[in-house]
Design an enzyme around this catalytic site. Sequence first.
Site, PDB file in Angstrom:
ATOM      1  N   LYS A 224       9.154  -7.796  -3.524  1.00  0.00           N
ATOM      2  CA  LYS A 224       8.614  -6.817  -4.103  1.00  0.00           C
ATOM      3  C   LYS A 224       7.031  -6.878  -4.350  1.00  0.00           C
ATOM      4  CE  LYS A 224       8.302  -3.428  -7.759  1.00  0.00           C
ATOM      5  NZ  LYS A 224       8.877  -2.812  -9.263  1.00  0.00           N
TER       6      LYS A 224
ATOM      7  N   GLU B  69       5.897   3.166 -20.278  1.00  0.00           N
ATOM      8  CA  GLU B  69       6.642   1.810 -20.013  1.00  0.00           C
ATOM      9  C   GLU B  69       6.166   0.766 -21.298  1.00  0.00           C
ATOM     10  OE1 GLU B  69       8.011  -1.615 -16.738  1.00  0.00           O
ATOM     11  OE2 GLU B  69       6.721   0.296 -16.195  1.00  0.00           O
TER      12      GLU B  69
ATOM     13  N   GLU C 243      14.670  -1.449  -6.032  1.00  0.00           N
ATOM     14  CA  GLU C 243      13.168  -1.948  -6.757  1.00  0.00           C
ATOM     15  C   GLU C 243      13.398  -1.898  -8.121  1.00  0.00           C
ATOM     16  OE1 GLU C 243       8.907   0.587  -7.684  1.00  0.00           O
ATOM     17  OE2 GLU C 243      10.302   1.169  -6.055  1.00  0.00           O
TER      18      GLU C 243
ATOM     19  N   GLU D 198       3.008   9.395  -4.023  1.00  0.00           N
ATOM     20  CA  GLU D 198       3.194   8.908  -5.434  1.00  0.00           C
ATOM     21  C   GLU D 198       1.959   8.578  -6.238  1.00  0.00           C
ATOM     22  OE1 GLU D 198       5.726   5.095  -7.389  1.00  0.00           O
ATOM     23  OE2 GLU D 198       6.623   6.301  -5.615  1.00  0.00           O
TER      24      GLU D 198
END
Length: 460
Positions: A211, A256, A304, A444
């Site tokens: 990733k 987050e 992911e 996105e």
Amino acid sequence: MTSTLRTLTVPLDGESAPEGLPSYLVRDDVLCWTRREAGLVGFGEAARFTAMGPDRFLEADIWWRHLVIEADITDHVECPGTGPVAFGSFAFSKASDHESRLIVPEIVVGVRDGRAWLTQITADDGELTGAGAVAALKGWLESDPPPAVGSPILGSPTDGALTADPAAAVVHPAPTFSQEATLQTGSLSEEDWMDAVTAGVAEIRTGKLEKLVLARDIVATVPEGVNAAEVLRQLAGRYRECWTYGVDGLVGATPEMLIQVEGRTAQARVLAGTLDRRDAVGEAGLPLDYAERVLAGSEKQRHEHEIAIQSLTTQLAPFSEAMNAHDEPFILELPNVWHLASDVKAELTEVEGHVPTCLALINALHPTAAVCGTPTQVAGALIRKLEHLDRGPYAGPVGWLDAAGNGEWGIALRGAVIESPTTVRLYAGCGIVEGSQPEAELAETWAKFRPMLESLRISS
């Protein structure tokens, strides 16, 4: 510091601010960490520490521990966030030209679990009293912020925004969009950034990494001036499930949590997997059903997310005697997007005779796969090659800590840096895996820019 810090914390009448902490966001130079109506706001500056390079977290940790060990602390409330507090923002990269910083304010207002308090912090020798602390807070709320020479935060407050009555400055509805604001691409054009995504996917397919997180920036110009306090109030009011932050011109609302420490308990919220809520327009059924079907049912999105969870739990494990995480991610609903999210909770163990501090944990955890990729070193090198961007504080830790070792540190996402009275640099990034499509990833980023664009009154 040549003088010992002295602090006084006293209970504050919560009825003086019925709207909670957002009602105190009335100055462009305010320090801010709020969620819903709770958190901390700070005014002024009693002490500051800056650092750069790979040891920035550990150097800040040493400075803070020495400062609070020597401090004269009187605390009549005694809960997380009382006593001496520092707000902080750290650069994403150890190679960044951006200075990481801890700032100790002169006045802190805190709200937690229905309790409110006021802390005054000073290096002066004068007597500290509750009445004096209230008067100092009133002085900050009534005074105009000075010109911020050499500081990234330079916005001009709206006439009448500063008031002696914090309750008069309530969260406003979304403002009318600016007709004169403009946007420019930052380090890379959209086409060049999509080429970078394509190159990243090609590297992933070679097996060198699983990733990669690629970010891009845009620059907003607002001729009528940037009102940082209004931006923070908009974010705090509309993104209540996020943590709204403001530190030295870095502003945003992150969903987050990198690490939250209270005593020996540490918690984190990990996000990976994103769906624009606008994609649900016209879809049959309830929007949340659509999100669960598209996000939770997507092999790419779940892969992911699993990488991000594995990254955090692996790095946190050496500091933990017990840990648990959600077996299945849940859907986090935000006004702009849905995310796959998981909460992790750990009981900290002693390392070399003491429980690790917030900053020691951050040093071990940052950067996680959620903002860098995996393996970390391979992803980091590829980021430097493909982004053509110094992220500065974007995607770095932002938050606060107290003398007892408690603290909350989010990842500086959904945010921007105010660079001048009329310009703001916005950042957004995407997790790239083997199945990523450049056009979808670009879309996105625009969904992730939306909180800041709307708070700046710029139509997206």
